[in-house]
Motif scaffolding. Sequence first.
Motif, short mmCIF file in Angstrom:
data_model
loop_
_atom_site.label_atom_id
_atom_site.label_comp_id
_atom_site.label_asym_id
_atom_site.label_seq_id
_atom_site.Cartn_x
_atom_site.Cartn_y
_atom_site.Cartn_z
N LYS A 59 3.83 0.55 -0.40
CA LYS A 59 5.62 1.09 -0.92
C LYS A 59 6.27 0.73 0.43
CE LYS A 59 3.81 5.69 -0.82
NZ LYS A 59 2.32 5.36 -0.57
N SER A 60 5.78 0.99 1.57
CA SER A 60 6.51 0.69 2.67
C SER A 60 6.76 -0.92 2.83
CB SER A 60 6.11 1.14 4.00
OG SER A 60 5.87 2.61 4.16
N THR A 61 5.96 -1.59 2.49
CA THR A 61 6.17 -3.03 2.41
C THR A 61 7.18 -3.36 1.45
OG1 THR A 61 3.83 -3.16 3.17
CG2 THR A 61 4.93 -5.27 2.16
N LEU A 62 7.11 -2.79 0.08
CA LEU A 62 8.09 -3.17 -0.81
C LEU A 62 9.45 -2.75 -0.50
CD1 LEU A 62 8.65 -3.88 -3.92
CD2 LEU A 62 7.91 -1.79 -4.59
N SER B 138 -1.42 6.32 0.11
CA SER B 138 -1.23 5.72 1.30
C SER B 138 -1.87 4.36 1.36
CB SER B 138 -1.62 6.61 2.47
OG SER B 138 -1.32 6.29 3.62
N GLY B 139 -0.96 3.50 1.68
CA GLY B 139 -1.75 2.10 1.91
C GLY B 139 -1.45 1.22 0.58
N ALA B 140 -0.54 1.95 -0.53
CA ALA B 140 -0.62 1.03 -1.97
C ALA B 140 0.59 -0.06 -1.63
CB ALA B 140 -0.16 2.13 -2.66
P1 ADP Z 1 2.24 2.42 1.96
O1 ADP Z 1 3.74 2.62 2.41
O2 ADP Z 1 2.02 2.70 0.44
O3 ADP Z 1 1.45 3.49 2.73
P2 ADP Z 1 2.08 -0.11 3.35
O4 ADP Z 1 3.03 -0.91 2.59
O5 ADP Z 1 2.58 0.65 4.65
O6 ADP Z 1 1.59 1.09 2.23
O7 ADP Z 1 0.91 -0.78 3.78
C1 ADP Z 1 0.12 -1.59 2.73
C2 ADP Z 1 -1.16 -2.29 3.32
O8 ADP Z 1 -0.77 -2.86 4.26
C3 ADP Z 1 -1.77 -0.97 4.11
O9 ADP Z 1 -3.26 -1.71 3.93
C4 ADP Z 1 -1.47 -1.16 5.43
O10 ADP Z 1 -2.55 -1.01 6.35
C5 ADP Z 1 -1.10 -2.64 5.41
N1 ADP Z 1 -0.05 -2.83 6.49
C6 ADP Z 1 1.36 -2.37 6.45
N2 ADP Z 1 1.94 -2.96 7.43
C7 ADP Z 1 1.18 -3.66 8.11
C8 ADP Z 1 1.32 -4.46 9.51
N3 ADP Z 1 2.62 -4.46 9.94
N4 ADP Z 1 0.37 -5.10 10.01
C9 ADP Z 1 -0.85 -4.93 9.17
N5 ADP Z 1 -1.22 -4.32 8.24
C10 ADP Z 1 0.13 -3.79 7.69
#
Ligand code: ADP
Length: 236
Positions: free
Chosen positions: A46-49, A42-44
């Motif tokens: 993945k969702s952002t990518l 979690s936090g790596a």
């Molecule tokens: P995963 O999907 O692997 O859990 P994310 O892509 O959601 O990871 O998040 C990667 C990092 O970016 C984390 O530290 C998360 O807290 C941060 N983050 C993700 N989305 C946001 C956002 N909209 N605003 C601020 N920080 C974010």
Amino acid sequence: DVTVELVDVVREYRIGGQSVRALDGVGLTLAAGEFVSIVGPSGAGKSTLLHLLGALDRPDSGSIRFRGTEISGLDDGAQAEFRLRQVGFVFQFFNLIPTMSAWGNVAVPRLLAGQRLGQAKADALTLLDRVGLAARAEHRPSELSGGQMQRVAVARALIMDPVLVLADEPTGNLDSATGASVLELLADVAHEPGRGRTVVMVTHDQDAAESTDRVIGLRDGTVGEDRAAVAVGGPR
Ligand code: ADP
Ligand code: ADP
């Protein structure tokens, strides 16, 4: 056939005075016909990518080329058009419209694209047949099992004939047998001869990841591993 190429992609979130590098220099090439899983804690990132691949978000720097065309600089309207025409999305909780039939849900992207209902319905029925749900076309989501709802969602993701299908935890709300059948369906989507689609799945499920072709592990916003999957049940 390269579908997407990322070069040195950085995405930083700023909250107040703080900034978090969600992606910190990601380089990746995804090919047509590949079923790829994205794993990591979690936090790596993945969702952002996944959001960047689907043009739901833009990088702060770096390049994202889709079949050779840079998409990172598209304006909002062009991004929406890109998503509608080129990308299919599958979600953990299906995101079906509860008041519409299965075929209506599948037809939604075609109606958004301005197509007439008759042709959209015919194509939706063809796709429902392909995912094994011909007999459920008039059912509403509440009358379907979880696995059936996810098949409807996969059919909806395919109706614009996208080159890229993005799936966010598609088996996360399914039991393992049902999940396995959805994974087989996604593999078929990627491997269908002559189509050249890329399927990218974010998953926390190790077995699901190893059932794909390629496992990309993210760690602190970078690619920690990128390797062939190791089929758990042996060769299929
Ligand atoms: P995963 O999907 O692997 O859990 P994310 O892509 O959601 O990871 O998040 C990667 C990092 O970016 C984390 O530290 C998360 O807290 C941060 N983050 C993700 N989305 C946001 C956002 N909209 N605003 C601020 N920080 C974010
Ligand atoms: P997942 O469990 O799929 O990794 P997350 O819990 O990381 O999802 O994030 C869920 C949603 O919240 C995502 O859209 C992400 O961009 C957003 N998000 C994640 N971390 C933050 C944060 N620190 N601040 C604001 N939004 C965030």
